[in-house]
Design a protein around this motif. Structure first.
Motif, PDB file in Angstrom:
ATOM      1  N   UNK A 154       0.817  -1.218   0.000  1.00  0.00           N
ATOM      2  CA  UNK A 154       0.000   0.000   0.000  1.00  0.00           C
ATOM      3  C   UNK A 154       0.854   1.273   0.000  1.00  0.00           C
ATOM      4  N   UNK A 155       1.822   1.421   0.914  1.00  0.00           N
ATOM      5  CA  UNK A 155       2.666   2.610   0.799  1.00  0.00           C
ATOM      6  C   UNK A 155       3.465   2.638  -0.498  1.00  0.00           C
ATOM      7  N   UNK A 156       3.871   1.469  -0.994  1.00  0.00           N
ATOM      8  CA  UNK A 156       4.606   1.440  -2.257  1.00  0.00           C
ATOM      9  C   UNK A 156       3.718   1.856  -3.426  1.00  0.00           C
ATOM     10  N   UNK A 157       2.418   1.572  -3.340  1.00  0.00           N
ATOM     11  CA  UNK A 157       1.509   2.036  -4.384  1.00  0.00           C
ATOM     12  C   UNK A 157       1.445   3.546  -4.433  1.00  0.00           C
ATOM     13  N   UNK A 158       1.450   4.173  -3.267  1.00  0.00           N
ATOM     14  CA  UNK A 158       1.527   5.641  -3.215  1.00  0.00           C
ATOM     15  C   UNK A 158       2.835   6.135  -3.824  1.00  0.00           C
ATOM     16  N   UNK A 159       3.928   5.473  -3.469  1.00  0.00           N
ATOM     17  CA  UNK A 159       5.236   5.863  -3.995  1.00  0.00           C
ATOM     18  C   UNK A 159       5.295   5.673  -5.504  1.00  0.00           C
ATOM     19  N   UNK A 160       4.699   4.587  -5.989  1.00  0.00           N
ATOM     20  CA  UNK A 160       4.673   4.346  -7.432  1.00  0.00           C
ATOM     21  C   UNK A 160       3.950   5.469  -8.164  1.00  0.00           C
ATOM     22  N   UNK A 161       2.853   5.927  -7.591  1.00  0.00           N
ATOM     23  CA  UNK A 161       2.128   7.037  -8.212  1.00  0.00           C
ATOM     24  C   UNK A 161       2.977   8.308  -8.215  1.00  0.00           C
ATOM     25  N   UNK A 162       3.798   8.499  -7.183  1.00  0.00           N
ATOM     26  CA  UNK A 162       4.697   9.654  -7.169  1.00  0.00           C
ATOM     27  C   UNK A 162       5.710   9.568  -8.301  1.00  0.00           C
ATOM     28  N   UNK A 163       6.296   8.397  -8.486  1.00  0.00           N
ATOM     29  CA  UNK A 163       7.272   8.216  -9.563  1.00  0.00           C
ATOM     30  C   UNK A 163       6.612   8.438 -10.918  1.00  0.00           C
TER      31      UNK A 163
END
Length: 331
Positions: A154-163
């Motif tokens: 879940x936090x990585x999904x947020x990070x992926x959207x940032x990238x």
């Protein structure tokens, strides 16, 4: 009535493990045995009473938190494909109504009537032995993604959207403000794309993390603000290269000031990120392939009985240096 343990926030600064009824799968739901659940800044704000949703009325006590999780499906409800039973899964935090204009357009994460698992009223969270969850929002976890990594999807999904929002090509330079879980995951995912990454925040022994005083005078092709500093959104605009992008995912406790003249005169595009939804599948793929290993970010894993102490800011004895604490609700 069969009971289970769950963490319950009963008021500002008050949390306790309670015996609550085991969930029963309603139409379209599954029941998950939760294996790991992460504690994030949103959970802490719900605990302290600072979370804005508590003041706007969409969240209220008593509240059962937890929206970063992994587990195994133990039962399926009416209308759910039986093949989900026994599968290892995680899920989207943002649960849309499914029929409004935004949901139909694929923007369920900003549905006006959405549930946010363990955050807004209506859907109890994953800091519990079991979780009732809508099957339509499940994501299967491959065998190469263990329970620890699964709780970081879940936090990585947020990070992926940032990238994705930074819109950088391999070899371009990204500056990330903040060295918490989201900032570090953004760095990992960006590097996996061949992007040059620098961080502004606590050094923690890293040779790519700078302070305000030591930040090199380099052209920053994009800036991601994953901090909670009210002055950093404005700094991001001042640092980014003209004609490029600033991505905002961090939230400060007080209003942040951005001089729109700076953004306009530099032709800067600013993007806000709410929720991991569109980033979950690619985050799982990155973990499964081994191009990103998030597990070093976990400082410790403790039992459910320690969750209240973690929310109060007390790190377990012997913790590693990572920013993330996980809960094993079965302990």
């Amino acid at each position: 009535m069969i009971m289970m343990r769950a963490l319950v926030l009963t008021g500002p600064g008050k949390a306790e493990v309670q015996q609550v009824p085991e969930p029963v799968a309603a139409v379209g739901q599954v029941i998950v045995d939760v294996e790991r659940a992460g504690v994030c800044g949103t959970d802490v704000e719900l605990f302290t009473g600072e979370m804005s949703y508590l003041h706007s009325g969409v969240s209220s006590y008593p509240l059962r938190p937890g929206h970063e999780w992994s587990g195994t499906v133990r039962a399926v409800g009416p209308g759910v494909d039986e093949s989900w039973a026994g599968r290892r899964v995680t899920g989207d935090t943002m649960i849309g109504c499914g029929h409004c204009r935004r949901c139909i357009a694929g923007r369920h994460h900003v549905c006006p009537d959405r549930h946010e698992l363990g955050i807004r009223d209506g859907l109890a969270g994953a800091l519990a032995e079991q979780l009732a969850f809508p099957a339509a929002y499940l994501h299967a976890l491959p065998d190469t993604v263990d329970a620890t990594a699964g709780a970081l999807v879940e936090p990585a999904g947020n990070a992926q959207r940032c990238v994705d929002a930074a819109a950088l090509a391999p070899g371009e330079r990204l500056l990330i403000l903040g060295t918490g879980t989201i900032g570090l995951l953004t760095a990992m995912l960006a590097r996996a794309r061949g992007i040059e990454v620098h961080l502004l925040g606590e050094r923690a022994g890293r040779d790519d993390a700078w302070t305000r005083e030591t930040l090199p005078d380099l052209p920053w092709d994009a800036v991601v603000d994953a901090s909670n500093g009210p002055e950093l959104p404005g700094l991001a605009v001042s640092l980014v290269e003209p004609g490029r992008r600033v991505v905002y995912i961090g939230l400060s406790g007080t209003p942040s000031l951005i001089d729109t003249r700076d953004a306009v005169l530099k032709d800067v595009t600013t993007v806000g990120i709410l929720g991991a939804s569109a980033g979950l599948a690619p985050a799982i793929a990155a973990f499964a392939s081994g191009s990103v290993d998030p597990r070093p970010l976990v400082a410790a894993t403790v039992g459910l009985g320690s969750a209240a102490e973690i929310l109060a800011g007390r790190r377990p004895a012997g913790s590693a240096t990572g920013p993330k604490i996980l809960i094993n609700p079965q302990l």
